[in-house]
Design a protein around this motif. Sequence first.
Motif, PDB file in Angstrom:
ATOM      1  N   VAL A 166       5.503  13.740   0.408  1.00 44.65           N
ATOM      2  CA  VAL A 166       4.217  14.127  -0.171  1.00 44.65           C
ATOM      3  C   VAL A 166       3.175  13.043   0.101  1.00 44.65           C
ATOM      4  O   VAL A 166       2.030  13.334   0.457  1.00 44.65           O
ATOM      5  N   GLU A 167       3.582  11.795  -0.071  1.00 43.68           N
ATOM      6  CA  GLU A 167       2.663  10.671   0.164  1.00 43.68           C
ATOM      7  C   GLU A 167       2.140  10.663   1.597  1.00 43.68           C
ATOM      8  O   GLU A 167       0.943  10.467   1.836  1.00 43.68           O
ATOM      9  N   LYS A 168       3.031  10.884   2.551  1.00 41.80           N
ATOM     10  CA  LYS A 168       2.625  10.827   3.956  1.00 41.80           C
ATOM     11  C   LYS A 168       1.854  12.070   4.384  1.00 41.80           C
ATOM     12  O   LYS A 168       1.069  12.018   5.337  1.00 41.80           O
ATOM     13  N   GLU A 169       2.048  13.176   3.700  1.00 46.29           N
ATOM     14  CA  GLU A 169       1.385  14.427   4.078  1.00 46.29           C
ATOM     15  C   GLU A 169       0.014  14.595   3.416  1.00 46.29           C
ATOM     16  O   GLU A 169      -0.756  15.461   3.805  1.00 46.29           O
ATOM     17  N   THR A 170      -0.282  13.754   2.424  1.00 46.74           N
ATOM     18  CA  THR A 170      -1.500  13.951   1.645  1.00 46.74           C
ATOM     19  C   THR A 170      -2.695  13.245   2.260  1.00 46.74           C
ATOM     20  O   THR A 170      -2.658  12.027   2.498  1.00 46.74           O
ATOM     21  N   GLY A 171      -3.760  14.016   2.520  1.00 51.73           N
ATOM     22  CA  GLY A 171      -5.005  13.430   2.987  1.00 51.73           C
ATOM     23  C   GLY A 171      -5.997  13.287   1.854  1.00 51.73           C
ATOM     24  O   GLY A 171      -6.794  12.353   1.819  1.00 51.73           O
ATOM     25  N   LYS A 172      -5.950  14.212   0.904  1.00 50.48           N
ATOM     26  CA  LYS A 172      -6.837  14.212  -0.254  1.00 50.48           C
ATOM     27  C   LYS A 172      -5.971  14.098  -1.504  1.00 50.48           C
ATOM     28  O   LYS A 172      -5.094  14.940  -1.724  1.00 50.48           O
ATOM     29  N   PRO A 173      -6.185  13.062  -2.322  1.00 50.66           N
ATOM     30  CA  PRO A 173      -5.308  12.829  -3.486  1.00 50.66           C
ATOM     31  C   PRO A 173      -5.086  14.047  -4.375  1.00 50.66           C
ATOM     32  O   PRO A 173      -3.972  14.269  -4.859  1.00 50.66           O
ATOM     33  N   SER A 174      -6.121  14.852  -4.567  1.00 47.47           N
ATOM     34  CA  SER A 174      -5.982  16.001  -5.465  1.00 47.47           C
ATOM     35  C   SER A 174      -5.061  17.080  -4.900  1.00 47.47           C
ATOM     36  O   SER A 174      -4.645  17.996  -5.624  1.00 47.47           O
ATOM     37  N   ASP A 175      -4.712  16.987  -3.606  1.00 48.93           N
ATOM     38  CA  ASP A 175      -3.817  17.979  -2.989  1.00 48.93           C
ATOM     39  C   ASP A 175      -2.340  17.677  -3.222  1.00 48.93           C
ATOM     40  O   ASP A 175      -1.483  18.516  -2.919  1.00 48.93           O
ATOM     41  N   ARG A 176      -2.038  16.498  -3.747  1.00 54.94           N
ATOM     42  CA  ARG A 176      -0.631  16.111  -3.890  1.00 54.94           C
ATOM     43  C   ARG A 176       0.205  17.134  -4.659  1.00 54.94           C
ATOM     44  O   ARG A 176       1.290  17.517  -4.197  1.00 54.94           O
ATOM     45  N   VAL A 216       0.816  -1.213   0.000  1.00 52.23           N
ATOM     46  CA  VAL A 216       0.000   0.000   0.000  1.00 52.23           C
ATOM     47  C   VAL A 216       0.854   1.269   0.000  1.00 52.23           C
ATOM     48  O   VAL A 216       1.882   1.338   0.680  1.00 52.23           O
ATOM     49  N   GLU A 217       0.392   2.253  -0.763  1.00 54.29           N
ATOM     50  CA  GLU A 217       1.077   3.551  -0.797  1.00 54.29           C
ATOM     51  C   GLU A 217       1.204   4.105   0.621  1.00 54.29           C
ATOM     52  O   GLU A 217       0.247   4.104   1.390  1.00 54.29           O
ATOM     53  N   GLY A 218       2.387   4.610   0.932  1.00 56.27           N
ATOM     54  CA  GLY A 218       2.607   5.195   2.254  1.00 56.27           C
ATOM     55  C   GLY A 218       3.103   4.221   3.293  1.00 56.27           C
ATOM     56  O   GLY A 218       3.448   4.623   4.410  1.00 56.27           O
ATOM     57  N   TRP A 219       3.179   2.924   2.945  1.00 63.18           N
ATOM     58  CA  TRP A 219       3.690   1.945   3.898  1.00 63.18           C
ATOM     59  C   TRP A 219       5.200   2.096   4.072  1.00 63.18           C
ATOM     60  O   TRP A 219       5.918   2.495   3.155  1.00 63.18           O
ATOM     61  N   THR A 220       5.670   1.739   5.258  1.00 65.00           N
ATOM     62  CA  THR A 220       7.107   1.670   5.518  1.00 65.00           C
ATOM     63  C   THR A 220       7.612   0.274   5.157  1.00 65.00           C
ATOM     64  O   THR A 220       6.810  -0.655   4.932  1.00 65.00           O
ATOM     65  N   PHE A 221       8.914   0.109   5.161  1.00 63.01           N
ATOM     66  CA  PHE A 221       9.499  -1.193   4.843  1.00 63.01           C
ATOM     67  C   PHE A 221       9.095  -2.242   5.865  1.00 63.01           C
ATOM     68  O   PHE A 221       8.883  -3.412   5.523  1.00 63.01           O
ATOM     69  N   ASN A 222       8.970  -1.840   7.129  1.00 63.47           N
ATOM     70  CA  ASN A 222       8.529  -2.783   8.157  1.00 63.47           C
ATOM     71  C   ASN A 222       7.120  -3.287   7.865  1.00 63.47           C
ATOM     72  O   ASN A 222       6.810  -4.467   8.082  1.00 63.47           O
ATOM     73  N   GLN A 223       6.261  -2.404   7.387  1.00 64.09           N
ATOM     74  CA  GLN A 223       4.899  -2.814   7.042  1.00 64.09           C
ATOM     75  C   GLN A 223       4.894  -3.732   5.823  1.00 64.09           C
ATOM     76  O   GLN A 223       4.083  -4.660   5.742  1.00 64.09           O
TER      77      GLN A 223
END
Length: 335
Positions: free
Chosen positions: A216-226, A117-124
């Motif tokens: 950017v991935e971790k800061e984005t709550g709404k996709p269109s804000d990227r 999943v987008e935004g996952w860390t390597f541990n995840q």
Amino acid sequence: MRRVFTSLLILVFAGALLLFGAGLWWLHEPIPLRLAPGSQVVDLEIEPGTPASGVAEVIVASGADVPAVLLHAWFRFSGQARLIKAGSYELVPGTTPRKLLSMLVRGEEALKSVTLVEGWTFNQVRAALQKAEQLSPDTLNLAPEAIMEKLGKPGVHPEGRFFPDTYTYAKGSSDLAVLKRAARAMDKRLDAAWSLRSPDTPLKTPDEALILASIVEKETGKPSDRPQIGGVFSNRLRLGMLLQTDPTVIYGLGSKFDGNLRKRDLLADTPYNTYTRAGLPPTPIAMPGRAALLAAVQPAPTKAIYFVARGDGSSQFSASLDEHNRAVNKYIRGQ
């Protein structure tokens, strides 16, 4: 005597026709299956080097309610017995002998899948691979450095180096093979994004683009804000401003983060604290998707250098500190 011989020929011919017709009928009839309680399929494991007769025996032993000798005869009669491929297969209700042989000859193995999943860390990512159904955990006891070395990337930090997507695999495949595909996919996506970078980007290398994209991935709550978020961070980099982004601080805290980011955390200097250190952190902090990669290299043209969450997933962008403070009062403090 001639009449008797003729009658015998007719009987033999009729018998042959009946046998041929019965054979055709059988080839198109579903194979009866003995399903285990709670299962909807019969799992087949054909080992390399298994002869056609052995394949037929495995199929029957696994749960196909049909004489092995009949299956073997069909394999031989078809002329494709030597083309049967080893692998993991699933025999589902409704499968006919004809479809079964086609599946074995084509090597249409039963595939499983795992989603990164987008935004996952390597541990995840590692946790997801360990939970993936019938995926061999060959990296379970390997350190991240050892995994990257096996992937042909010695000395490369693993964070953010795998592209988030759904990956299919044959049952029994190695988790290292899935990681290798995900790593190749990220290399390809990053190269493609970097080739499309804006002429005025403050980023100097593809690695910097990957790092910014992860933020950017971790800061984005709404996709269109990227793209707008990418624009804010690009502006800050150009101006030499601190990025001051919470996700990097949280990443730097590691297991010390308890879900509550405190003021003392923002003041505690680490390589990932963008409140105390200028520029980008040393590595990505998560896996960015394609949209985040593009937002990093093709940010929206904006004068904004601040943004704050509105509380509905979207962000309010501001070009000055006064505007930003008003937005904070409105959306955070409710004033």
